[in-house]
Scaffold this motif. Structure first.
Motif, PDB file in Angstrom:
ATOM      1  N   VAL A 117       0.836  -1.202   0.000  1.00 51.80           N
ATOM      2  CA  VAL A 117       0.000   0.000   0.000  1.00 51.80           C
ATOM      3  C   VAL A 117       0.872   1.254   0.000  1.00 51.80           C
ATOM      4  CG1 VAL A 117      -1.852   1.243   1.181  1.00 51.80           C
ATOM      5  CG2 VAL A 117      -1.772  -1.266   1.260  1.00 51.80           C
ATOM      6  N   TRP A 131       1.119   4.220  -2.872  1.00 50.27           N
ATOM      7  CA  TRP A 131       1.014   5.663  -2.646  1.00 50.27           C
ATOM      8  C   TRP A 131       2.195   6.406  -3.275  1.00 50.27           C
ATOM      9  CZ3 TRP A 131      -0.035   4.990   3.309  1.00 50.27           C
ATOM     10  CH2 TRP A 131      -1.371   4.595   3.496  1.00 50.27           C
ATOM     11  N   ILE A 191      -5.050   7.272  -4.351  1.00 45.43           N
ATOM     12  CA  ILE A 191      -4.945   7.642  -2.938  1.00 45.43           C
ATOM     13  C   ILE A 191      -6.267   7.424  -2.200  1.00 45.43           C
ATOM     14  CG2 ILE A 191      -4.393   9.498  -1.317  1.00 45.43           C
ATOM     15  CD1 ILE A 191      -2.019   8.519  -2.946  1.00 45.43           C
ATOM     16  N   THR A 238      -7.037   2.975  -1.861  1.00 48.76           N
ATOM     17  CA  THR A 238      -6.755   2.866  -0.429  1.00 48.76           C
ATOM     18  C   THR A 238      -7.945   2.281   0.317  1.00 48.76           C
ATOM     19  OG1 THR A 238      -5.208   4.717  -0.491  1.00 48.76           O
ATOM     20  CG2 THR A 238      -6.133   4.157   1.657  1.00 48.76           C
TER      21      THR A 238
END
Length: 468
Positions: free
Chosen positions: A102, A106, A318, A322
């Protein structure tokens, strides 16, 4: 014959989407970010005000007779970008790369913001006006017009790869997902869902580019809001675990501890590859698809439309990606390749994660609805990309575009009733190959992008935040 073709494609695909390409994609983002003064940090507030904030003004909601409004352009691009990869793809990345994936996702999105900004700026600057008064643009145009006529072969190569890839990436794969979701929700047979999908897609596509933009401008906010609310529901249900999950994302990103029984010390490399790959696959920064839609905007200033690219990557990766990642991590499901192998697909793994948190089968039902919306919007946008590419390749022969559109519509049925795995894999390879000529152009024309950026943010009056 088919086995040989599949073997060759797998070999090419492993390189195209391997470490070298991912480093090139992310590296281009780093280079462009540095040359443009890290605008995604310095002017993030202004960018959000000029994009999201502009939605509350009448001027940005209306389009011209032949072209898109700025929001219609970004909605069409987001419709093609926000797809099944935001759900199934991210789920697979977290299972295989662990929480650390993750973080690297990003990172790729952060640099991808400037990559997409640069693509769109060039697309608007070098676009042309056709005989109907409509704008046409994208990598094929800024390669030929920006780099010079001697590079027309590379522009044509991009258009050819993109034009073929639309059949698999934008159609067959998405139609298959819709068919599976319709079966899961209503027990509908693939043939029935295929016919219904073909009819609905035909109704929209026959209406032309403006109908595509109109439909996506309503669909994108709706489906994005629906999925964000679903993700927030999962977060609130496990709110006490959120700090622990975020801690695991940062610590695992640099951890040498293996994930799910993998090789010790190899985990950080897996997390980086899965995170970078998912970020790039998701927001398509560097692939060259989205600029085709953005080039049709009524905006005259390249920088003003390019700021939507920053917003696009932010929302897609994002925010939406996410949400998927947090849902998987908060669900408590076992991670690792062996655990993922227990599910029929990555989409099924996502359903299991959401159902583990939300009561009953609410999570699975909402995931399937999201898959339908995401896939349908992708089908519409990628047809638009294909139309533009074949128009360029044939020198504006509209009958070729009509044949392409008819074939594209028919493939919705075949995608719904069959797996089309080979076509999907070949198109995935072509999709990656699209990035090569586009990245070459971005690096070659980076000085032009810097000029556009400086002209907008640092105009002659010295005001770094012009609003004109």
């Amino acid at each position: 014959m088919l086995e040989t073709l599949e073997t060759i494609n797998n070999a090419v695909n492993s390189f195209i989407w391997g470490p070298v390409m991912l480093v090139l994609l992310v590296g281009t983002g780093i280079y462009l970010s540095a040359r443009n003064g890290w605008l995604q940090i310095r002017y993030f507030g202004h960018i959000m005000k000029s994009t999201v904030g502009s939605l509350f003004t009448k001027s940005d909601k209306k389009s011209g007779e032949k072209n898109f409004s700025p929001f219609e352009a970004v909605a069409t691009a987001l419709a093609g970008t926000v797809g099944t990869g935001n759900i199934a793809g991210v789920t697979g990345a977290v299972f295989l790369g662990g929480p650390g994936a993750v973080f690297w996702m990003w990172v790729s999105a952060f640099f991808g913001m400037c990559t997409k900004y640069s693509e769109i700026a060039l697309a608007v600057k070098y676009r042309i006006t056709d005989d109907t008064g409509a704008y046409r643009g994208g990598p094929m145009y800024y390669i030929e017009r920006g780099m010079g006529k001697q590079w027309k072969w590379m522009a044509s190569l991009f258009a050819l790869l993109a034009g073929i890839a639309t059949f698999g990436i934008g159609n067959i794969a998405q139609s298959s997902e819709i068919s599976g979701a319709m079966n899961g929700l209503f027990g509908m047979k693939a043939e029935v869902s295929g016919v219904l999908l073909t009819i609905v897609v035909a109704i929209v596509l026959i209406g032309g580019a403006h109908r595509i933009a109109s439909v996506t401008s309503y669909m994108v906010p709706l489906m994005s809001l629906l999925y964000i609310c679903l993700g927030l529901a999962v977060i609130f249900m496990r709110i006490t675990d959120v700090p622990r999950v975020f801690a695991s994302i940062f610590t695992s990103a640099f951890s040498f501890r293996a994930v799910g029984g993998g090789v010790l010390g190899y985990a950080i490399l897996v997390a980086m590859r899965q995170g970078f790959a998912r970020g790039v696959f998701s927001n398509e920064a560097g692939l060259g698809s989205a600029p085709i839609a953005h080039a049709s905007t009524s905006h005259e200033d390249p920088a003003k439309q390019a700021m939507w690219g920053v917003f696009e990557v932010f929302v897609d990766t994002i925010v939406i990606c996410t949400m998927t990642a947090l849902a998987v991590l908060l669900s408590g499901v076992e991670l690792g390749e062996p655990a993922l192998a227990q599910y029929a697909s990555k989409g099924e793994a996502a359903v299991a994660a959401f159902n583990a948190v939300l009561p009953g089968t609410i999570g699975g039902t909402m995931i399937q609805i999201s898959l339908i919306l995401f896939s349908f919007s992708t089908i519409l946008s990628w047809c638009y990309y294909g139309e533009r590419c074949w128009y360029y390749l044939t020198g504006g022969k509209r009958w070729v575009v009509r044949v392409y559109k008819a074939l594209y519509i028919l493939l919705c049925f075949f995608g719904a009733v069959g797996s089309g795995s080979l076509m999907w894999n070949i198109s995935d390879t072509l999709n990656g190959m699209m990035a090569i000529p586009n990245l070459i152009a971005l690096l070659s024309l980076s000085g032009v992008v810097v000029g556009i950026t400086n002209s907008y943010f640092h105009g002659k009056d010295g005001n770094p935040l012009r609003n004109d």
